[in-house]
Design an enzyme around this catalytic site. Structure first.
Site, PDB file in Angstrom:
ATOM      1  N   GLU A   1       4.531 -46.641 -23.533  1.00 54.29           N
ATOM      2  CA  GLU A   1       4.296 -45.753 -22.388  1.00 54.29           C
ATOM      3  C   GLU A   1       5.395 -45.895 -21.342  1.00 54.29           C
ATOM      4  OE1 GLU A   1      -0.375 -44.948 -22.077  1.00 54.29           O
ATOM      5  OE2 GLU A   1       0.115 -47.083 -21.974  1.00 54.29           O
TER       6      GLU A   1
ATOM      7  N   GLU B   1      -3.629 -48.768 -29.228  1.00 51.44           N
ATOM      8  CA  GLU B   1      -4.711 -49.129 -28.304  1.00 51.44           C
ATOM      9  C   GLU B   1      -6.110 -48.946 -28.892  1.00 51.44           C
ATOM     10  OE1 GLU B   1      -1.364 -48.388 -25.314  1.00 51.44           O
ATOM     11  OE2 GLU B   1      -1.923 -47.707 -27.315  1.00 51.44           O
TER      12      GLU B   1
END
Length: 246
Positions: A108, A128
């Site tokens: 990210e 995730e």
């Protein structure tokens, strides 16, 4: 204890080195705080930013030990999403130098950069959901814009990790170079950016990141500012004189 972030200042750029190699540069609260401080300096004195990681890894994700202990209120604080959004909105372009793993929060952070240069060892993705959470620091929407919905779903919903060549094919990486050439390649990209008119570059980035409803008004306002600059007149005069002589 070493600093979690090392900064190297140059006239028209700054290099940020994520400095937690013993944890593969996992992004913890101390590193986030250091990144906020670094952003404040660049916001006050706009420069190109290069981001890299020490120890052959860009950032292997968030610090899972810290993440495991975070509860609802910590999630609502947006600890990582806030810093990555701030990096995304920095006034001048940012270049991620992505060697080795860029996973989870590390991915990210890379997505928040304007350009990404990788090495043959680059691995980028978001695992995730395998940890019982979601990629909540920008990937769930920023990755859609970068690679499109079908591939974004493979990465976010099926845990697909992209290698360097795959990432370049979908333009998630702008270039692949050998690890020993990564920093030089970053400076080469920074040189190309620095050769442009700084204010024009800065306002172009602002216009590109503006919400759809702001166009075309924001485009016209930014252009009006640039039309009044001495640099616009100087650069256009030089262009016309060069063309006349050729």
């Amino acid at each position: 204890m070493s600093a979690p972030l090392i900064t190297e200042d140059h006239k028209d750029r700054v290099l940020w080195r994520l400095n937690r190699p013993e944890r593969r540069n996992a992004i913890d609260k101390e590193l986030v705080d250091a990144l906020h401080a670094a952003c404040s300096e660049v916001e006050a004195e706009p420069r190109i930013v290069l981001v890299t990681g020490e120890g052959g890894t860009f950032a292997a994700g968030a610090d899972i030990a810290q993440l495991r202990e975070r509860r609802r209120d910590a999630a609502l604080q947006g600890i990582n999403s806030t810093i990555f959004d701030r990096i995304h909105r920095l006034p001048m372009p940012t270049i991620g130098l992505v060697d080795g793993y860029a996973l989870g929060g590390g991915a990210e952070l890379a997505y928040a950069c304007d350009f990404r240069i990788g090495t043959p060892a680059t691995k980028i993705g978001n695992p995730e959901t395998g940890l019982g959470i979601l990629a909540a620091a920008g990937a769930s929407w920023r990755l859609l814009e970068l690679v499109g919905e079908p591939l974004a779903k493979e990465i976010l919903l099926a845990g697909r990790i992209l290698g360097a060549e795959e990432a370049r094919e979908v333009r998630l990486l702008n270039e692949i170079v050998e690890a020993e050439d990564l920093l030089a390649a970053g400076h080469r990209w920074a040189d190309r950016i620095a050769a442009q008119a700084p204010l024009a570059t800065r306002l172009t980035k602002t216009v590109m990141h503006a919400p759809h409803g702001a166009h075309p008004v924001i485009d016209d306002l930014a252009q009006a500012v640039l039309f009044e600059t001495e640099e616009k007149h100087t650069r256009m005069t030089a262009f016309l004189e060069k063309r006349r002589k050729s």
